[in-house]
Design an enzyme around this catalytic site. Structure first.
Site, PDB file in Angstrom:
ATOM      1  NE  ARG A   1      -3.845  -0.113   2.248  1.00 59.85           N
ATOM      2  CZ  ARG A   1      -4.741   0.083   3.205  1.00 59.85           C
ATOM      3  NH1 ARG A   1      -4.802  -0.750   4.229  1.00 59.85           N
ATOM      4  NH2 ARG A   1      -5.567   1.102   3.140  1.00 59.85           N
TER       5      ARG A   1
ATOM      6  CG  ASP B   1     -13.589   1.441   5.667  1.00 57.45           C
ATOM      7  OD1 ASP B   1     -12.778   1.538   4.730  1.00 57.45           O
ATOM      8  OD2 ASP B   1     -13.340   1.827   6.822  1.00 57.45           O
TER       9      ASP B   1
HETATM   10  C1  S3P Z   1      -9.760   5.127   8.589  1.00 58.77           C
HETATM   11  C2  S3P Z   1      -9.827   5.865   7.450  1.00 58.77           C
HETATM   12  C3  S3P Z   1     -10.181   5.312   6.128  1.00 58.77           C
HETATM   13  C4  S3P Z   1     -10.796   3.927   6.247  1.00 58.77           C
HETATM   14  C5  S3P Z   1     -10.067   3.060   7.224  1.00 58.77           C
HETATM   15  C6  S3P Z   1     -10.094   3.686   8.604  1.00 58.77           C
HETATM   16  C7  S3P Z   1      -9.388   5.770   9.853  1.00 58.77           C
HETATM   17  O1  S3P Z   1      -9.004   5.201   5.347  1.00 58.77           O
HETATM   18  O2  S3P Z   1     -10.830   3.307   4.986  1.00 58.77           O
HETATM   19  O3  S3P Z   1     -10.644   1.767   7.304  1.00 58.77           O
HETATM   20  O4  S3P Z   1      -9.588   5.176  10.936  1.00 58.77           O
HETATM   21  O5  S3P Z   1      -8.895   6.907   9.798  1.00 58.77           O
HETATM   22  P1  S3P Z   1      -8.469   6.422   4.427  1.00 58.77           P
HETATM   23  O6  S3P Z   1      -7.952   7.480   5.296  1.00 58.77           O
HETATM   24  O7  S3P Z   1      -7.368   5.794   3.595  1.00 58.77           O
HETATM   25  O8  S3P Z   1      -9.645   6.828   3.588  1.00 58.77           O
END
Ligand code: S3P
Length: 449
Positions: free
Chosen positions: A129, A326
């Site tokens: 990632r 999500d």
């Molecule tokens: C999260 C932010 C989201 C989400 C992840 C949890 C967080 O990711 O997809 O499961 O707790 O800040 P991104 O910041 O990459 O959108």
């Protein structure tokens, strides 16, 4: 932890209506933040309802490695003795964040403005990632990074003992990036200012204020502007973690698509930055009531009563993506069981989640007889109506917990069973998924068809 686990194939088949009460686990995002801010506070932070999924346990281990005392007192009940802002010590070993992008990105934020170094790694999914989205703003504070090509893990972070405050406009809708910048700003003198064009989940801002930091949030023409005054003394808190709306989505959506179902899911967070799926389901014609709306642990919560529904496809607008980022895998399963077409726009961030979720959903749905179309930023699903999905496929899950759970829900409403190659990653976010779904009447077994 990212040891190569043996895959756990699973199969889900229709077994009649789902019914009963689903007590879902604590919110993953809030659980990570409670441990990290507890580790940066002075005194004992007491947490109840903590999600004991592997992602969060990996963050707990990381906080210990940086010098905080982190102890489990009982089920979901934890105590954290923090080291204070700027008090992290150098870890003696590599920090393994397992499958968790949230864990690694927030922890890098929290340590990058301290004069220590740490090396981070994770499982095959996390190592693939992108981390440049974090390292770019951390470089502005003065930190340095030595990672693999494309800024991937394993990566060594050389924190800066003399950070400067930063003004940063987050280039993509990402609560992880916003949160990393705010956590780094905690140990920088002066004001760190973060702007996001679209509101993403706001748990970090809420919790920083709860721990006593000076933080303001303003809606301006350029977006949501968050201003944090650095080097506060964070004061230990009691935190009651609400139940996770992203985990609740699985029993909720399963109940909607399995004929005759009637399920109660109590105490689910209804934070407006996390409600997009629920708004979409209601637009599709879902029979959900949001009862006993109240506040728990500083978050709005409600008891959800869900009955099986005949639903219609909708256009999910791009501006809603951040509030349900999500939930697209399980929405795709609902869309396959709705009448008409569902178009999900503005979702290219899904390509850099635990897996490329647009690809994973498209291939798995096709394997189960559902017609889909995709481009870089959009997924279109041609629904087959209630109970209309043929099923019978084996879906690849690519180390992605939400892909695994979504396809297990699909199997509950399909004509033939649906299998997945590996349900092992489900423990990262929802360790009680199999037992909770079995208690509602679902038929999931650990085997290939
Ligand atoms: C999260 C932010 C989201 C989400 C992840 C949890 C967080 O990711 O997809 O499961 O707790 O800040 P991104 O910041 O990459 O959108």
């Amino acid at each position: 932890m990212s040891a190569q686990a043996t895959p756990i194939p699973m199969t889900s088949r229709a077994g009649g209506a789902l019914g009963g009460v689903a007590q879902v686990t604590g919110d993953k995002s809030i659980s990570h933040r409670a441990l990290i801010l507890g580790a940066l506070a002075v005194g004992e932070t007491h947490i109840t309802g903590l999600l004991e999924g592997q992602d969060v346990l990996d963050t707990a281990a990381a906080m210990r490695a940086f010098g905080a005392e982190v102890q489990q007192i009982g089920p979901g009940e934890w105590a954290v003795h923090g080291v204070g802002v700027g008090g992290f010590g150098e870890p003696a070993d590599v920090i393994d964040c397992g499958n968790s992008g949230t864990g690694v990105r927030l922890i890098i934020g929290a340590m990058a403005t301290t004069g220590i170094s740490a090396t981070f790694t994770g499982d095959a999914s996390l190592r693939s990632r992108p981390m440049a989205r974090i390292t770019d703003p951390m470089t502005l504070f003065g930190a340095c990074f030595y990672g693999r090509e494309g800024g991937r893990l394993p990566m060594t972070v050389v924190g800066t003992g003399e950070p400067v405050p930063v003004r940063y406009e987050v280039p993509m809708a990402s609560a992880q990036v916003k949160s990393a910048v705010l956590l780094a700003g905690l140990n920088a003198p002066g004001q760190t200012v973060v702007t996001e064009q679209v509101a993403t989940r706001d748990h970090t801002e809420r919790m920083l204020a709860g721990f006593g930091a000076e933080v303001s949030v303003e809606d301006r023409s350029e977006g949501r502007v968050i201003t944090l005054t650095g080097q506060p003394e964070l004061v230990a808190q009691d935190i009651a973690v609400p139940r996770d709306p992203s985990s609740a989505a699985f029993p909720v959506c399963a109940a909607l698509i399995v004929e005759g179902s009637d399920v109660l899911v109590p105490g689910v967070s209804q934070n407006p930055t996390r409600r997009g799926l629920y708004a979409t389901l209601v637009e599709m014609g879902a029979d959900i009531s949001f009862d006993n709306q109240r506040e728990e642990g500083g978050e709005p919560v409600a008891d959800l009563r869900v009955r099986a529904s005949e639903m219609t496809g909708v256009e999910v607008p791009a501006r809603r993506a951040a509030s349900m980022i999500d939930e697209y895998p399980i929405l795709a399963v609902v869309a396959a069981n709705a009448s008409g077409t569902t178009v999900m726009r503005g979702i290219k961030e899904l390509r850099v989640k635990e897996s490329d979720r647009i690809n994973a959903m498209a291939r798995g749905l096709e394997a189960c007889g559902v017609r889909v179309e995709e481009d870089e930023d959009t997924l279109t699903i041609h629904g087959l109506g209630p109970g209309g999905v043929p099923g019978g496929g084996t879906c690849a899950t690519y180390l992605d917990h939400r892909i695994a759970m979504a396809f297990m829900c699909l199997g509950m409403a399909s004509k033939k069973p649906v299998s997945i190659d590996d349900g092992g990653p489900i423990v990262t976010s929802f360790p009680s998924f199999e037992t909770l779904m079995a208690d509602l009447g679902a038929q999931i077994v650990r085997a290939n068809r």
